[in-house]
Design a protein around this motif. Structure first.
Motif, mmCIF file in Angstrom:
data_model
loop_
_atom_site.group_PDB
_atom_site.id
_atom_site.type_symbol
_atom_site.label_atom_id
_atom_site.label_comp_id
_atom_site.label_asym_id
_atom_site.label_seq_id
_atom_site.Cartn_x
_atom_site.Cartn_y
_atom_site.Cartn_z
ATOM 1 N N THR A 1 25.907 34.928 16.715
ATOM 2 C CA THR A 1 25.170 33.721 17.081
ATOM 3 C C THR A 1 24.117 34.023 18.135
ATOM 4 O O THR A 1 24.125 35.083 18.778
ATOM 5 C CB THR A 1 26.129 32.639 17.615
ATOM 6 O OG1 THR A 1 26.758 33.120 18.813
ATOM 7 C CG2 THR A 1 27.194 32.313 16.586
ATOM 8 N N GLU A 2 23.224 33.055 18.301
ATOM 9 C CA GLU A 2 22.157 33.162 19.290
ATOM 10 C C GLU A 2 22.695 33.126 20.711
ATOM 11 O O GLU A 2 22.025 33.547 21.651
ATOM 12 C CB GLU A 2 21.168 32.020 19.074
ATOM 13 C CG GLU A 2 19.887 32.118 19.874
ATOM 14 C CD GLU A 2 18.948 33.188 19.356
ATOM 15 O OE1 GLU A 2 18.192 33.752 20.167
ATOM 16 O OE2 GLU A 2 18.980 33.477 18.149
ATOM 17 N N SER A 3 23.914 32.640 20.874
ATOM 18 C CA SER A 3 24.531 32.554 22.207
ATOM 19 C C SER A 3 25.144 33.868 22.651
ATOM 20 O O SER A 3 25.949 33.877 23.596
ATOM 21 C CB SER A 3 25.606 31.467 22.206
ATOM 22 O OG SER A 3 26.608 31.757 21.240
ATOM 23 N N CYS A 4 24.818 34.980 21.963
ATOM 24 C CA CYS A 4 25.306 36.319 22.304
ATOM 25 C C CYS A 4 26.804 36.462 22.087
ATOM 26 O O CYS A 4 27.470 37.233 22.783
ATOM 27 C CB CYS A 4 24.939 36.690 23.752
ATOM 28 S SG CYS A 4 23.201 36.516 24.145
ATOM 29 N N ASP A 5 27.365 35.710 21.138
ATOM 30 C CA ASP A 5 28.788 35.772 20.824
ATOM 31 C C ASP A 5 28.982 36.178 19.376
ATOM 32 O O ASP A 5 28.129 35.910 18.512
ATOM 33 C CB ASP A 5 29.476 34.430 21.068
ATOM 34 C CG ASP A 5 29.491 34.046 22.546
ATOM 35 O OD1 ASP A 5 29.590 34.980 23.379
ATOM 36 O OD2 ASP A 5 29.385 32.851 22.862
ATOM 37 N N VAL A 6 30.125 36.813 19.099
ATOM 38 C CA VAL A 6 30.536 37.179 17.747
ATOM 39 C C VAL A 6 31.885 36.518 17.487
ATOM 40 O O VAL A 6 32.832 36.693 18.264
ATOM 41 C CB VAL A 6 30.636 38.708 17.585
ATOM 42 C CG1 VAL A 6 31.172 39.059 16.197
ATOM 43 C CG2 VAL A 6 29.285 39.364 17.796
ATOM 44 N N TYR A 7 31.970 35.739 16.396
ATOM 45 C CA TYR A 7 33.178 35.008 16.050
ATOM 46 C C TYR A 7 33.762 35.559 14.759
ATOM 47 O O TYR A 7 33.019 35.905 13.821
ATOM 48 C CB TYR A 7 32.876 33.512 15.860
ATOM 49 C CG TYR A 7 32.391 32.817 17.106
ATOM 50 C CD1 TYR A 7 33.285 32.263 18.013
ATOM 51 C CD2 TYR A 7 31.036 32.706 17.362
ATOM 52 C CE1 TYR A 7 32.836 31.610 19.156
ATOM 53 C CE2 TYR A 7 30.578 32.062 18.495
ATOM 54 C CZ TYR A 7 31.486 31.518 19.391
ATOM 55 O OH TYR A 7 31.034 30.881 20.521
ATOM 56 N N VAL A 8 35.110 35.613 14.714
ATOM 57 C CA VAL A 8 35.847 35.943 13.504
ATOM 58 C C VAL A 8 36.608 34.697 13.097
ATOM 59 O O VAL A 8 37.457 34.202 13.850
ATOM 60 C CB VAL A 8 36.808 37.128 13.735
ATOM 61 C CG1 VAL A 8 37.559 37.450 12.446
ATOM 62 C CG2 VAL A 8 36.048 38.352 14.225
ATOM 63 N N LEU A 9 36.290 34.146 11.897
ATOM 64 C CA LEU A 9 36.864 32.886 11.435
ATOM 65 C C LEU A 9 37.977 33.142 10.435
ATOM 66 O O LEU A 9 37.895 34.059 9.611
ATOM 67 C CB LEU A 9 35.781 32.008 10.795
ATOM 68 C CG LEU A 9 34.576 31.659 11.663
ATOM 69 C CD1 LEU A 9 33.652 30.705 10.925
ATOM 70 C CD2 LEU A 9 35.021 31.048 12.985
ATOM 71 N N ASP A 10 39.017 32.297 10.492
ATOM 72 C CA ASP A 10 40.113 32.370 9.547
ATOM 73 C C ASP A 10 39.633 31.926 8.172
ATOM 74 O O ASP A 10 38.928 30.917 8.051
ATOM 75 C CB ASP A 10 41.264 31.476 10.017
ATOM 76 C CG ASP A 10 42.475 31.599 9.119
ATOM 77 O OD1 ASP A 10 42.631 30.730 8.225
ATOM 78 O OD2 ASP A 10 43.255 32.550 9.277
ATOM 79 N N PRO A 11 39.992 32.650 7.079
ATOM 80 C CA PRO A 11 39.471 32.286 5.761
ATOM 81 C C PRO A 11 40.083 31.023 5.175
ATOM 82 O O PRO A 11 39.531 30.476 4.211
ATOM 83 C CB PRO A 11 39.801 33.515 4.911
ATOM 84 C CG PRO A 11 40.980 34.136 5.582
ATOM 85 C CD PRO A 11 40.807 33.877 7.045
ATOM 86 N N GLU A 12 41.211 30.550 5.705
ATOM 87 C CA GLU A 12 41.869 29.367 5.138
ATOM 88 C C GLU A 12 41.634 28.127 5.989
ATOM 89 O O GLU A 12 41.157 27.108 5.489
ATOM 90 C CB GLU A 12 43.367 29.635 4.987
ATOM 91 C CG GLU A 12 43.676 30.783 4.018
ATOM 92 C CD GLU A 12 45.161 31.065 3.942
ATOM 93 O OE1 GLU A 12 45.919 30.439 4.733
ATOM 94 O OE2 GLU A 12 45.571 31.900 3.114
ATOM 95 N N ALA A 13 41.936 28.210 7.285
ATOM 96 C CA ALA A 13 41.791 27.036 8.151
ATOM 97 C C ALA A 13 40.432 26.985 8.843
ATOM 98 O O ALA A 13 40.116 25.970 9.477
ATOM 99 C CB ALA A 13 42.904 27.023 9.208
ATOM 100 N N PHE A 14 39.660 28.057 8.768
ATOM 101 C CA PHE A 14 38.335 28.143 9.396
ATOM 102 C C PHE A 14 38.404 27.879 10.902
ATOM 103 O O PHE A 14 37.558 27.200 11.472
ATOM 104 C CB PHE A 14 37.349 27.178 8.737
ATOM 105 C CG PHE A 14 36.954 27.600 7.356
ATOM 106 C CD1 PHE A 14 36.013 28.600 7.162
ATOM 107 C CD2 PHE A 14 37.535 27.021 6.256
ATOM 108 C CE1 PHE A 14 35.652 29.006 5.881
ATOM 109 C CE2 PHE A 14 37.190 27.425 4.972
ATOM 110 C CZ PHE A 14 36.253 28.413 4.775
ATOM 111 N N ILE A 15 39.446 28.398 11.518
ATOM 112 C CA ILE A 15 39.543 28.348 12.973
ATOM 113 C C ILE A 15 39.099 29.702 13.525
ATOM 114 O O ILE A 15 39.016 30.695 12.795
ATOM 115 C CB ILE A 15 40.983 28.033 13.427
ATOM 116 C CG1 ILE A 15 41.944 29.115 12.920
ATOM 117 C CG2 ILE A 15 41.409 26.656 12.951
ATOM 118 C CD1 ILE A 15 43.365 28.952 13.421
#
Length: 428
Positions: free
Chosen positions: A103-117
């Motif tokens: 993201t533009e906020s200098c963060d990297v997120y890993v999302l759950d493929p089922e619940a998208f958390i």
């Protein structure tokens, strides 16, 4: 913030939260406006869009804006800069994958493929531009991120690491900056290479340091993907900066030959020339030139060369004296001129075309003066000023000449180009 609706991805900052309770009872400025402006100047906490909109309002409109939005939670949205996938537990092709978002906020997120958390959040010093993901999230993974500050970071479990290990094997200087890159993998042929999109509208294919192929594109390529598309295993899909889409399919008979890009002699230099055999006539002429008549031929050549130089010098002096080819005498102000006479008399129109032949420097403060026999001619404007001469343009300078003699004789009219402040003319 109301329960059950947590702000994602950032919590609200105190300056933005204070806008909910802003109220004025006097002519003093809004307290929330002062605190919000202070936070914006410090730039340590990014503001939400609602706070930025609040700062752009007039002081009379701030109270109504605060009363309208004070019950709504403040959230700050971000923008996705790059995206990829990460296998969750197995490395199979049909295994479940997690979504990895930069993201533009200098963060990297890993999302759950089922619940998208959000399974994991990792922060970087700069906004990410490209990502390469390997491994499994539940076992061990590695996310290689190229950021806008020119650095490459490796993210592992459980914290960010900037690996100092590694040794440079080779280095290649490209003709233009890299805009995008992707891997080219053909398992059926055991072929692996790297595709590079350059800013000069080219896509180059490299295997190690060897350039294998170059593709010309109508626009700068911003993204590349190579893989299976439909029934074709080798399909190259590219998008351009102007929004175009280019699809190329690899020929099944294509052969990739390694070509070392290091400078060196051309290959044609190693091919022997088919020199014909020496004939008897060639041998006789060689003996005559080198032995019998060599000295006499050299003296004749030197005499002819001296005569040619003398003839060229005489022609040059004659041209300067008669001004048949106007030449500028100043190297700093190169001028090109030619005069055109229009009319049959007794009144003529004299047009002088002046051109500045310099590369990029204009010429100014010039004037034109005419030298003539006053008993034969009368010039309407014997002295004219020339405007600023832009390189490459032709400036016509016109005046009228009247013949005052009834004897039917003519004389030469000389045109001098002068520079203000100098006693010598610039061109004749």
């Amino acid at each position: 913030t109301s329960p059950g609706s947590p702000p994602w991805p950032w919590p609200p900052d105190p300056a933005s939260t204070s806008t909910r309770t802003c109220g004025r009872t006097s002519s003093s400025p809004c307290p929330a406006s002062r605190s919000t402006r202070w936070s914006r100047r410090k730039a340590d906490v990014p503001l939400s869009m609602r706070s930025l909109r609040f700062l752009s309002l007039d002081p009379d409109e701030m109270d109504d804006y605060v009363q309208l939005h004070k019950q709504q939670p403040i959230r700050r949205q971000t923008v996705i800069t790059c995206i990829s996938t990460l296998k969750k537990s197995t490395a199979d092709d049909d295994g479940v994958s997690c979504l990895v978002i930069g993201t533009e906020s200098c963060d990297v997120y890993v999302l759950d493929p089922e619940a998208f958390i959000i399974l994991s959040k990792m922060s970087l010093p700069a906004a990410p531009s490209f990502m390469d993901v390997t491994g499994q999230f539940d076992v061990e993974f590695r996310i290689t991120v190229a950021c806008r500050n020119g650095n490459i970071y490796i993210l592992r479990r459980p914290k960010e690491e900037n690996s100092p290990l590694g040794k440079r094997l080779w280095r290649t200087v490209l003709a233009a900056p890299i805009t995008t890159m992707a891997a080219m993998d053909l398992p059926t042929r055991g072929f692996q290479a790297v595709l590079l999109g350059l800013a000069n509208c080219e896509v180059q294919l490299y295997r190690d340091k060897n350039l294998l192929s170059t593709i010309k594109t109508p626009d700068v390529v911003t993204s590349i993907c190579f893989g299976r598309y439909g029934r074709e295993d080798g399909t190259l899909i590219m998008t351009t900066r102007a929004g175009g889409l280019i699809v190329k399919i690899l020929k099944r008979t294509a052969v990739f030959d390694d070509r070392d890009g290091a400078p060196g002699p051309p290959q044609a230099q190693s091919i022997r020339l088919n020199v014909p055999k020496k004939t008897k006539l060639y041998v006789d002429q060689t003996l005559r030139v080198s032995g019998e008549s060599g000295a006499a031929m050299h003296r004749a050549f030197q005499m002819d060369l001296s005569r040619l130089r003398l003839a060229a010098a005489k022609a040059y002096v004659k041209a300067l004296e008669s001004s048949l080819t106007p030449v500028s005498s100043s190297l700093s102000e190169p001028l090109k001129m030619n005069a055109v006479v229009q009319g049959l008399g007794p009144t003529f129109k004299l047009t002088l075309n002046v051109q500045n032949t310099a590369a990029c420097r204009p010429v100014m403060n010039l004037a034109v003066s005419f030298l003539y026999d006053e008993s034969l001619y009368r010039v309407k404007n014997p002295f004219l000023r020339i405007p600023l001469l832009v390189p490459g343009l032709i400036y016509p300078i016109q005046t009228f000449v009247e013949c005052t003699s009834d004897k039917g004789i003519a004389d030469i009219i000389k045109v001098f180009v002068l520079h203000e402040g100098r006693s010598r003319h610039t061109a004749v």
